[in-house]
Enzyme design. Structure first.
Site, PDB file in Angstrom:
ATOM      1  N   THR A 169       5.069   7.166  14.750  1.00 39.13           N
ATOM      2  CA  THR A 169       4.987   6.396  15.829  1.00 39.13           C
ATOM      3  C   THR A 169       3.526   5.909  16.046  1.00 39.13           C
ATOM      4  OG1 THR A 169       7.141   6.902  16.610  1.00 39.13           O
ATOM      5  CG2 THR A 169       5.475   6.147  18.471  1.00 39.13           C
TER       6      THR A 169
ATOM      7  N   GLU B 277       9.836   0.987  11.076  1.00 38.99           N
ATOM      8  CA  GLU B 277      10.641   2.199  11.325  1.00 38.99           C
ATOM      9  C   GLU B 277       9.940   3.500  11.290  1.00 38.99           C
ATOM     10  OE1 GLU B 277      12.437   5.472   9.932  1.00 38.99           O
ATOM     11  OE2 GLU B 277      12.709   4.357   7.933  1.00 38.99           O
TER      12      GLU B 277
ATOM     13  N   LYS C 191       0.767  -1.267   0.001  1.00 40.59           N
ATOM     14  CA  LYS C 191      -0.139   0.091   0.009  1.00 40.59           C
ATOM     15  C   LYS C 191       0.781   1.224  -0.063  1.00 40.59           C
ATOM     16  CE  LYS C 191      -1.773   2.598   2.946  1.00 40.59           C
ATOM     17  NZ  LYS C 191      -1.728   3.964   2.306  1.00 40.59           N
TER      18      LYS C 191
ATOM     19  N   GLU D 270       8.339  15.344  16.462  1.00 41.15           N
ATOM     20  CA  GLU D 270       8.970  15.231  15.390  1.00 41.15           C
ATOM     21  C   GLU D 270       8.171  16.157  14.152  1.00 41.15           C
ATOM     22  OE1 GLU D 270      10.042  11.768  12.304  1.00 41.15           O
ATOM     23  OE2 GLU D 270       8.101  11.634  12.970  1.00 41.15           O
TER      24      GLU D 270
ATOM     25  N   CYS E 250      12.911  10.685   8.025  1.00 36.45           N
ATOM     26  CA  CYS E 250      12.874  10.347   9.231  1.00 36.45           C
ATOM     27  C   CYS E 250      14.160  10.793  10.102  1.00 36.45           C
ATOM     28  CB  CYS E 250      12.763   8.801   9.467  1.00 36.45           C
ATOM     29  SG  CYS E 250      11.083   8.383   8.305  1.00 36.45           S
TER      30      CYS E 250
ATOM     31  N   VAL F 172       0.890   5.966  14.061  1.00 35.34           N
ATOM     32  CA  VAL F 172       0.268   4.705  13.153  1.00 35.34           C
ATOM     33  C   VAL F 172       0.934   3.280  13.382  1.00 35.34           C
ATOM     34  CG1 VAL F 172       0.126   4.142  10.917  1.00 35.34           C
ATOM     35  CG2 VAL F 172      -0.300   6.568  11.387  1.00 35.34           C
ATOM     36  N   GLY F 173       2.315   3.411  13.768  1.00 36.65           N
ATOM     37  CA  GLY F 173       2.768   2.200  14.239  1.00 36.65           C
ATOM     38  C   GLY F 173       2.341   1.305  15.320  1.00 36.65           C
TER      39      GLY F 173
END
Length: 504
Positions: A250, A271, A195, A402, A305, A252-253
Site C-alpha cells: 500500500t 492490487e 519492471k 501486513e 497478499c 508504494v501504491g
C-alpha cells in the site's frame, strides 16, 4: 516442526540439476541490451544468501528507451492493428513455449525466489500459460455497442487499446503476476514496459525471450530490471505511458498513484496489501478447517497478499482446533525448495526475512503467546519456522499490519455478529474466508465482510475467469476475468445524425 533444512547448493543440485542462467540483460525493442549506465546488481539465491549472477540495472534512461520502443510499437507498429485472432494466435504460441520450458522457468523462480520447484512446475508456470490462453481467446471478442439515440442521431462505441502500459510486478509470484498483467494488456492490443521485482528478475527476462520466439513484434513487450525508487518511479511519472498497473505494498501504491497524477494523469490499477480474516464456525469440519487455515497463511511461506493472517475460531471448537493445528505444524517440513518432501522454502530475500523476524519479536513483546515456531532455521539462507500466536488482541501490531510472511494470529469469538465486526476491523479489504456448514451463516457473513473476494469452505481458490482485487486500502481495479481486460481498453463513442430517419 520438521526440518530437512540444508542451505548448501550441493544438496540442492543433488535433488535437481539447475540449468545455467541464460538472460541477465535488459530486453528493449526485441533485443537484450546492457543498461545505459552499465550498472548491474546481484541476483540472490535465498537458499544460501549468496549471489547467483549479476543482472543489468535499468534506470530512468533505460525506461525512456523502453517507453520509446513501446510507443513506436503502439503508434506505428502492427500489434494494435492486427485482428484479434492474429494477436490471439501469437499469444497461444507464447503459451505453448512457456509450457515447453516449464522446468527451466520453475527452476529460476525456485533459485531466485525460494519458491517450491514442484509448485512452480505444477501450478505457477502452467497457470501463466493458462492465463495467456484465456486472454488470447478473448482478443477477437472485444466489441463495442450500437446505440439508438434520441432526436435523429445514431451512435456506436469502439473499445480501443489504452496504449503503452507500465507494469510493476512483485516478487512473490513472478510468473503469475507477469501474465496477470501481460495477458489482458496484450490481448487488448497494448504495448508494455514491465519492471519485475529486483529480487526476482530472472524468469521475466526468459519470458521476454519466449515472446520474441512466439512472434511478438519488437517493442510490444519490454522488460527493464531495476529498483522501485529509480526504474519504478520513472514508469509511474512517465509522460508517454498511458496506464500503470501495480501489485505490491500500500505504501508504494500511494507513491505510484501520486506520481501518475502529477504527470499525465494516467489511470492506475493497484492490487495492494491485505490482512485477511478467516472465520471458522463451530459447526465446521475441524480437520478440514485446520488444513484450510494452515495452508491459507503458510502456503508460499506466507508471501501472498491474501494470506489469512487473522484466524478467528468460534470458542466451542477453539481448544480442539489449536491442538490439531500444532500437530500439523509439527509435521511441516522446511528446507530446500527443490526437495519434493519440503513444504516451505526460504523467504525471498534478507530484508523480508529480517522484517518477519522483527514482527515475531513485536508479537512476543506485546503479550501474544508464541504457540509454536518463529525461529530462524540454520545459519545460511532465509529459512523461518512458521509462527502461530495465540492470545492476540486487535490492537497488537501483528494483528493490524501486513507481515507478508509465515505468521498466524489466532483469536476466538462467540457470535457471528462479533466475528463480522472484528473481521472488518482493518484498513485492508483484499480477501476473507468463511468455514461453516450453515448456508445462512455463509451468506450473511460473505455479504457483510468488506473484501474483494470471499472464499467459502476453501481458500486461495483462484481462477483466471474469477475477478480479483481489493476494497479500502487493498487497492482498486480487478485482475483476472474480462473485468481485467476492460482495464486496458478505452471506450470511444461515435455519433452521427440520421436526417431521413422516420423517427426524426
Amino acid at each position: 516442526m520438521a526440518s530437512e533444512y540444508n542451505g548448501s547448493s550441493k544438496a540442492s543440485e543433488s535433488v535437481f540439476k539447475i540449468p545455467p542462467i541464460k538472460f541477465t540483460k535488459l530486453f528493449i525493442n526485441g533485443k537484450f541490451v546492457d543498461s545505459v549506465s552499465g550498472k548491474t546488481f546481484e541476483a540472490i539465491d535465498p537458499r544460501t544468501g549468496e549471489a547467483i549472477t549479476r543482472v543489468s540495472e535499468g534506470d530512468k534512461e533505460d525506461i525512456d528507451l523502453a517507453v520509446k520502443a513501446a510507443r513506436q510499437a503502439f503508434d506505428h507498429g502492427p500489434w494494435p492493428r492486427m485482428s484479434g485472432s492474429e494477436r490471439g494466435m501469437i499469444m497461444m504460441k507464447f503459451a505453448d513455449l512457456i509450457e515447453k520450458n516449464v522446468e527451466e522457468l520453475a527452476a529460476l523462480d525456485a533459485i531466485n525466489g525460494g519458491k517450491l520447484f514442484s509448485h512452480c512446475k505444477a501450478m505457477d508456470i502452467p497457470g501463466a500459460a493458462r492465463n495467456l490462453r484465456y486472454y488470447a481467446g478473448a482478443a477477437d471478442k472485444i466489441h463495442g455497442t450500437v446505440l439508438k439515440l434520441s432526436k435523429g442521431f445514431q451512435g456506436y462505441t469502439l473499445r480501443e487499446p489504452i496504449g503503452v502500459v507500465g507494469s510493476i510486478i512483485p516478487w512473490n509470484f513472478p510468473a503469475i503476476m507477469f501474465f496477470m498483467k501481460a495477458g489482458p494488456a496484450l490481448a487488448a492490443g497494448c504495448s508494455m514496459v514491465v519492471k519485475p521485482a529486483e529480487q526476482t528478475p530472472l524468469s521475466a527476462l526468459y519470458y521476454a525471450y519466449l515472446a520474441k520466439l512466439a512472434g511478438l513484434p519488437d517493442g510490444v513487450l519490454n522488460v527493464v530490471n531495476g529498483f522501485g525508487e529509480t526504474a519504478g518511479a520513472a514508469i509511474s511519472s512517465h509522460m508517454d505511458i498511458d496506464k500503470v498497473t501495480f501489485t505490491g505494498s500500500t505504501e508504494v501504491g500511494r507513491k505510484i498513484m501520486a506520481a501518475a497524477a502529477a504527470s499525465n494523469l494516467k489511470p492506475v490499477s493497484l492490487e495492494l496489501g491485505g490482512k485477511s480474516p478467516l472465520l471458522i464456525f463451530e459447526d465446521a469440519d475441524i480437520d478440514q478447517a485446520v488444513n484450510i487455515a494452515f495452508n491459507a497463511i503458510f502456503y508460499n511461506k506466507g508471501e501472498i497478499c491474501v494470506a489469512s493472517s487473522r484466524v478467528y475460531v468460534q470458542e466451542g471448537i477453539y481448544q480442539t482446533f489449536v491442538k490439531k493445528l500444532v500437530e500439523k505444524a509439527n509435521a511441516w517440513v522446511i528446507g530446500d525448495p527443490f526437495d519434493p518432501r519440503v513444504n516451505q522454502g526460504p523467504q525471498t530475500d534478507k530484508k523480508q526475512f529480517e522484517k518477519i523476524l522483527s514482527y515475531i519479536e513485536h508479537g512476543k513483546r506485546e503479550g501474544a503467546t508464541l504457540l509454536t515456531g518463529g525461529k530462524r532455521l540454520g545459519s545460511k539462507g532465509f529459512y523461518i519456522e512458521p509462527a502461530i500466536f495465540t492470545d492476540v488482541k486487535e490492537d497488537m501490531t501483528i494483528a493490524k499490519e501486513e507481515i507478508f510472511g509465515p505468521v498466524m494470529s489466532l483469536m476466538k469469538f462467540k457470535t457471528m455478529e462479533e466475528a463480522i465486526k472484528r473481521a472488518n476491523n482493518t484498513t485492508y479489504g483484499l480477501a476473507a474466508g468463511v468455514i461453516t456448514k450453515n448456508l445462512n451463516v455463509a451468506n450473511t457473513v460473505s455479504r457483510s465482510i468488506r473484501a474483494g473476494i470471499i472464499w467459502l469452505n476453501c481458500y486461495t481458490a483462484f481462477d483466471v475467469d474469477c475477478p480479483y482485487g481489493g476494497y479500502k486500502m487493498s487497492g482498486f481495479g480487478r485482475e483476472f476475468g474480462l473485468d481485467a481486460l476492460n482495464q486496458y481498453l478505452q471506450i470511444k463513442s461515435i455519433v452521427t445524425p440520421i436526417h431521413d430517419s422516420p423517427w426524426h
